[in-house]
Design a protein around this motif. Structure first.
Motif, PDB file in Angstrom:
ATOM      1  N   GLY A  17       0.804  -1.222   0.000  1.00 36.10           N
ATOM      2  CA  GLY A  17       0.000   0.000   0.000  1.00 36.10           C
ATOM      3  C   GLY A  17       0.832   1.265   0.000  1.00 36.10           C
ATOM      4  O   GLY A  17       0.338   2.345  -0.339  1.00 36.10           O
ATOM      5  N   LEU A  18       2.115   1.152   0.365  1.00 37.26           N
ATOM      6  CA  LEU A  18       2.998   2.316   0.332  1.00 37.26           C
ATOM      7  C   LEU A  18       3.147   2.882  -1.077  1.00 37.26           C
ATOM      8  O   LEU A  18       3.423   4.074  -1.249  1.00 37.26           O
ATOM      9  N   ALA A  19       2.963   2.040  -2.083  1.00 30.90           N
ATOM     10  CA  ALA A  19       3.095   2.501  -3.466  1.00 30.90           C
ATOM     11  C   ALA A  19       1.989   3.475  -3.849  1.00 30.90           C
ATOM     12  O   ALA A  19       2.125   4.212  -4.842  1.00 30.90           O
ATOM     13  N   GLN A  20       0.903   3.497  -3.068  1.00 31.61           N
ATOM     14  CA  GLN A  20      -0.234   4.355  -3.389  1.00 31.61           C
ATOM     15  C   GLN A  20      -0.292   5.599  -2.513  1.00 31.61           C
ATOM     16  O   GLN A  20      -1.236   6.388  -2.619  1.00 31.61           O
ATOM     17  N   VAL A  21       0.707   5.797  -1.651  1.00 26.59           N
ATOM     18  CA  VAL A  21       0.683   6.955  -0.749  1.00 26.59           C
ATOM     19  C   VAL A  21       0.699   8.255  -1.538  1.00 26.59           C
ATOM     20  O   VAL A  21      -0.044   9.187  -1.264  1.00 26.59           O
ATOM     21  N   CYS A  22       1.595   8.343  -2.502  1.00 27.99           N
ATOM     22  CA  CYS A  22       1.674   9.504  -3.390  1.00 27.99           C
ATOM     23  C   CYS A  22       2.487   9.104  -4.614  1.00 27.99           C
ATOM     24  O   CYS A  22       2.944   7.967  -4.729  1.00 27.99           O
ATOM     25  N   ASP A  23       2.688  10.031  -5.539  1.00 27.23           N
ATOM     26  CA  ASP A  23       3.378   9.687  -6.780  1.00 27.23           C
ATOM     27  C   ASP A  23       4.845   9.355  -6.563  1.00 27.23           C
ATOM     28  O   ASP A  23       5.420   8.559  -7.310  1.00 27.23           O
ATOM     29  N   ASP A  24       5.469   9.953  -5.527  1.00 29.56           N
ATOM     30  CA  ASP A  24       6.904   9.773  -5.334  1.00 29.56           C
ATOM     31  C   ASP A  24       7.255  10.024  -3.869  1.00 29.56           C
ATOM     32  O   ASP A  24       6.995  11.110  -3.341  1.00 29.56           O
ATOM     33  N   VAL A  25       7.835   9.005  -3.218  1.00 31.38           N
ATOM     34  CA  VAL A  25       8.185   9.162  -1.807  1.00 31.38           C
ATOM     35  C   VAL A  25       9.325   8.211  -1.449  1.00 31.38           C
ATOM     36  O   VAL A  25       9.437   7.117  -2.018  1.00 31.38           O
ATOM     37  N   LEU A  26      10.176   8.629  -0.526  1.00 30.59           N
ATOM     38  CA  LEU A  26      11.239   7.794   0.012  1.00 30.59           C
ATOM     39  C   LEU A  26      11.201   7.890   1.529  1.00 30.59           C
ATOM     40  O   LEU A  26      11.327   8.985   2.095  1.00 30.59           O
ATOM     41  N   LEU A  27      11.000   6.735   2.178  1.00 32.60           N
ATOM     42  CA  LEU A  27      10.858   6.659   3.631  1.00 32.60           C
ATOM     43  C   LEU A  27      11.980   5.824   4.225  1.00 32.60           C
ATOM     44  O   LEU A  27      12.550   4.958   3.569  1.00 32.60           O
ATOM     45  N   LEU A  85       9.834  13.637  -1.243  1.00 31.37           N
ATOM     46  CA  LEU A  85       8.394  13.715  -1.440  1.00 31.37           C
ATOM     47  C   LEU A  85       8.118  14.472  -2.734  1.00 31.37           C
ATOM     48  O   LEU A  85       8.543  15.624  -2.891  1.00 31.37           O
ATOM     49  N   ASP A  86       7.419  13.808  -3.666  1.00 26.01           N
ATOM     50  CA  ASP A  86       7.057  14.410  -4.954  1.00 26.01           C
ATOM     51  C   ASP A  86       8.258  15.064  -5.636  1.00 26.01           C
ATOM     52  O   ASP A  86       8.185  16.196  -6.137  1.00 26.01           O
ATOM     53  N   GLY A  87       9.385  14.327  -5.637  1.00 27.32           N
ATOM     54  CA  GLY A  87      10.574  14.805  -6.323  1.00 27.32           C
ATOM     55  C   GLY A  87      11.439  15.759  -5.531  1.00 27.32           C
ATOM     56  O   GLY A  87      12.533  16.118  -5.989  1.00 27.32           O
ATOM     57  N   MET A  88      10.994  16.181  -4.365  1.00 29.01           N
ATOM     58  CA  MET A  88      11.774  17.123  -3.549  1.00 29.01           C
ATOM     59  C   MET A  88      12.626  16.371  -2.534  1.00 29.01           C
ATOM     60  O   MET A  88      12.115  15.524  -1.785  1.00 29.01           O
TER      61      MET A  88
END
Length: 326
Positions: free
Chosen positions: A60-70, A118-121
């Motif tokens: 489900g982490l793949a659906q959190v947002c378009d781009d994220v690194l945790l 987050l979202d490329g940032m």
């Protein structure tokens, strides 16, 4: 990206106090970077291996947002406590079918403690406090995922985690950036470790050196079935292998131990089972005479010491004395 690492703290003084610091539980799990982009999830171990197939309950982490690194830890709970052996079993699962079954019977939770992109940032240059605020807003309601709880009083948390037999505490500066691949004093770790006595059966040199002590091979005596230590035909003591100890051997402590081992008689291989050839390579085997104490997080189900650290020589104990603790 490689994860940021914590520096060992001083257990004598405990976690730092004051508003500049925040404290988290040190979970007994597997460190993972969760990299989700374009609806694809990678779960990366510290070695860079992608184990997403092994943990479908976290997809489900793949659906959190378009781009994220945790950054966080996969934790397996057994009877209300993290079980390192259970989570290790999970991450080594290569079959999607087996992983799906284990996700139902032995699920893991991803305890997240940092947000790096987050979202490329790139957020790593922001203070921990800003990254944490964004993280809490982001993960609400994601199955199998939760932000790792944070606490203001580290010393109280250290006492509580000891009472609950948890792994320990990590203290973090609220103003600290995320320094990928760096072991930083902005993060301090305070693990709870048990102490056990073991016998040295051999040693190996430090990588890249000739003759300088790098690690010792340790074990414990084996019961011969009659309450006595097992010996071979020559009368030599036989040991159950407990692992290799390298931590704690830097500096004077290692020099003193090496001086002691140089004077110990060499002998045939003393352990009851073969150890992997890479671990044995370059080793010198000794008569099992020298007893040492090591601090360790636990003894695993296969008898290995987890993250052992050398504490000192026990001149008051003989190898035979250790039969009582096996």
């Amino acid at each position: 990206m490689r994860p940021m690492l914590a520096t060992p703290g001083d257990l004598r003084t405990g976690p730092p106090a004051g508003p500049a610091w925040v404290h988290e539980i040190k979970w007994d799990g597997i460190r993972l970077l969760a990299d989700a982009a374009d609806s694809r999830l990678r779960l990366l171990t510290r070695s860079g291996r992608d184990i997403a197939v092994a943990l479908p309950e976290l997809h489900g982490l793949a659906q959190v947002c378009d781009d994220v690194l945790l950054d966080g830890e996969a934790v397996a709970m057994v009877a209300g406590r993290p079980s390192f052996s259970h989570v290790v079993d999970r991450v080594h699962t290569a079959s999607a079918v087996a992983a799906s079954r284990l996700a139902r019977t032995r699920p893991v939770t991803y305890m997240v403690f940092d947000l790096l992109r987050l979202d490329g940032m790139d957020l790593t240059g922001l203070p921990w406090s800003a990254r944490r605020a964004a993280l809490e807003d982001l993960l609400e309601g994601v199955p199998g995922v939760q932000p790792s709880p944070v606490f203001d009083d580290g010393r109280q948390l250290l006492a509580a985690t000891a009472d609950q037999r948890l792994e320990g505490v990590v203290s973090k500066r609220r103003a600290s950036p995320y320094r990928a691949g760096v072991r930083s004093t902005d993060w301090l770790k305070f693990p709870h470790r048990g102490r056990v006595s073991v016998v040295i059966g051999g040693w190996r040199p430090q990588t890249g050196t000739v003759g300088r002590l790098g690690a010792v091979h340790v074990g414990v005596p084996v019961d011969d079935g009659a309450g006595r230590p097992l010996r071979d035909d020559t009368g030599a003591l036989r040991l159950d292998y407990r692992g290799r100890v390298g931590a704690g051997l830097a500096g004077r402590a290692g020099e003193q131990l090496q001086a002691l081992l140089v004077g110990a008689p060499t002998a045939p291989y003393p352990f009851t089972a073969d150890i992997p050839r890479p671990e044995a390579a370059g080793s010198t085997w000794l008569e099992p005479q020298v007893v040492i104490d090591v601090a360790t997080l636990e003894v695993t189900s296969d008898g290995r010491l987890r993250q052992p650290s050398y504490q000192g020589v026990r001149t008051d104990l003989t190898p035979e004395d250790l039969l009582e603790q096996t």
